[in-house]
Design a protein around this motif. Structure first.
Motif, PDB file in Angstrom:
ATOM      1  N   VAL A  42       0.932  -1.118   0.025  1.00  0.00           N
ATOM      2  CA  VAL A  42      -0.009  -0.173   0.072  1.00  0.00           C
ATOM      3  C   VAL A  42       0.973   1.311  -0.093  1.00  0.00           C
ATOM      4  N   SER A  43       1.863   1.186   0.814  1.00  0.00           N
ATOM      5  CA  SER A  43       2.927   2.603   0.822  1.00  0.00           C
ATOM      6  C   SER A  43       4.263   1.781   1.170  1.00  0.00           C
ATOM      7  N   GLY A  46       1.988   6.050  -1.961  1.00  0.00           N
ATOM      8  CA  GLY A  46       0.886   5.727  -0.895  1.00  0.00           C
ATOM      9  C   GLY A  46      -0.473   6.014  -1.434  1.00  0.00           C
ATOM     10  N   GLU A  59       8.281  -2.074   1.708  1.00  0.00           N
ATOM     11  CA  GLU A  59       7.086  -1.787   2.103  1.00  0.00           C
ATOM     12  C   GLU A  59       7.162  -1.231   3.458  1.00  0.00           C
ATOM     13  N   GLU A  71       1.341   4.702   6.539  1.00  0.00           N
ATOM     14  CA  GLU A  71       1.201   5.043   5.252  1.00  0.00           C
ATOM     15  C   GLU A  71       1.332   6.560   5.040  1.00  0.00           C
ATOM     16  N   ARG A 128      -0.198   8.950   2.844  1.00  0.00           N
ATOM     17  CA  ARG A 128      -1.459   9.480   2.323  1.00  0.00           C
ATOM     18  C   ARG A 128      -1.293  10.734   1.288  1.00  0.00           C
TER      19      ARG A 128
END
Length: 160
Positions: free
Chosen positions: A41-42, A91, A136, A141, A143
């Protein structure tokens, strides 16, 4: 209590994905594709290798105004070029949009002239090879959040 002007979050690194990008693959599209394939994800990414061409983007003004791209320089470099060093972070969009990436490259042309800046998506196809690693982030995260002062989205560290 913060003693400076910053936004921070603490986490750790998790899995590492290593890849060799094959000729014709765009570098930015590869990062996003690999992150999706491996369900990352990020994270952060490093890369180096040869490109058929590249476009680097950098600001031409101290003030972005309403549209940051209106003051951007798009410097096209015809190949062959070297991606001497590439580094980026990525992200999710805080509004549920697609994953965002901020990737800078140090690019050298066949005459030895160098430029650096944001690598424009779709502008950097691999010539022979690009080696890449993606790390990872866990527990945090990056964002994308709209910044009122700059009227632009930036990646903000957020604890998850």
């Amino acid at each position: 209590m913060s003693k400076g002007k910053w936004i921070s979050a603490q986490g750790r690194t998790g899995r590492v994905v290593a890849a060799r990008l094959l000729p014709g693959q765009d570098v930015i599209e590869a990062v996003l594709g690999l992150a999706e394939e491996h369900r990352i994800v990020s994270g952060r990414v490093w890369a180096m290798g040869s490109l058929a061409r590249a476009t680097v983007v950098y600001p031409n003004s101290m003030e972005f105004g309403e549209d940051p791209m209106s003051v951007a320089v798009f410097h096209k470099m015809e190949g062959p070029v070297e991606l001497g060093f590439g580094y980026g972070v990525f992200g999710p969009d805080s509004d549920g949009g697609p994953v965002s990436i901020h990737f800078h490259g140090l690019i050298m042309d066949k005459d030895g002239a160098m430029r650096t800046g944001n690598l424009a998506p779709g502008s950097a196809p691999v010539l022979a090879t690009v080696e890449m690693t993606i790390e990872e982030y866990q527990g945090l995260e990056l964002r994308t959040v709209f910044d009122q002062e700059w009227k632009h989205k930036f990646l903000h560290p957020t604890v998850v």
